[in-house]
Design a protein around this motif. Structure first.
Motif, short mmCIF file in Angstrom:
data_model
loop_
_atom_site.label_atom_id
_atom_site.label_comp_id
_atom_site.label_asym_id
_atom_site.label_seq_id
_atom_site.Cartn_x
_atom_site.Cartn_y
_atom_site.Cartn_z
N ASP A 20 0.86 -1.19 0.00
CA ASP A 20 0.00 0.00 0.00
C ASP A 20 0.89 1.23 0.00
OD1 ASP A 20 -1.84 2.02 0.38
OD2 ASP A 20 -2.86 1.05 2.05
N ASN A 116 -10.16 -0.56 -4.55
CA ASN A 116 -9.03 0.22 -4.05
C ASN A 116 -9.08 1.65 -4.55
OD1 ASN A 116 -7.90 -1.88 -2.56
ND2 ASN A 116 -6.57 -2.54 -4.21
N LYS A 121 -7.21 4.29 -2.31
CA LYS A 121 -6.01 3.52 -1.94
C LYS A 121 -5.14 3.28 -3.17
CE LYS A 121 -7.23 2.72 2.34
NZ LYS A 121 -6.55 3.37 3.42
#
Length: 136
Positions: A20, A116, A121
């Motif tokens: 991430d 995501n 993200k």
């Protein structure tokens, strides 16, 4: 539920346990380009963020992920077409099963990417996330 069995949500969460890098991106860039990032996971629409959001690091991150996914989809289609041509219809059922599984995997990866992107993200997709085709 049996202790050895994971729920579907837990399996997806563990599958999405990848690098991430969201902290490296500007929050305003993320907020302004979520739609572009989402479009990257819809096949040929990957061209929209590639061409329309050249200055957005967040959109380009997802455009790279979407482009890799699109190339993988084209590769699956090409290999299935070649195998069907070479092997003919004798093993068509086996080729069909394998291609179906591969398409489901690509669909799951695309769904993970959309989730995501929608959540702001910048997480790599499982398996193919390390491949870089675009400069971010």
């Amino acid at each position: 539920m049996n202790g050895n069995q994971e729920s579907f949500e837990e399996k997806i969460t563990s599958l999405n346990n990848t690098a991430d890098t969201t902290a490296e991106f500007d929050q305003q860039d993320i907020n302004n380009n979520k739609v572009m990032a989402i479009l990257a996971y819809f096949g040929i629409l990957v061209l929209v963020p590639i061409l329309g959001a050249k200055e957005s690091k967040f959109a380009r991150f997802h455009a790279n992920q979407g482009l890799v996914l699109c190339v993988c989809g084209c590769a699956v289609w090409l290999v299935v077409s070649i195998l069907t041509s070479i092997l003919g219809w004798r093993l068509y059922w086996l080729i069909s099963i394998i291609s179906f599984v591969l398409w489901v995997v690509l669909l799951i990866l695309a769904i993970i990417g959309v989730i995501n992107a929608a959540n702001g993200k910048a997480k790599q997709l499982p398996v193919i996330g390390n491949i870089k085709l675009l400069k971010v």
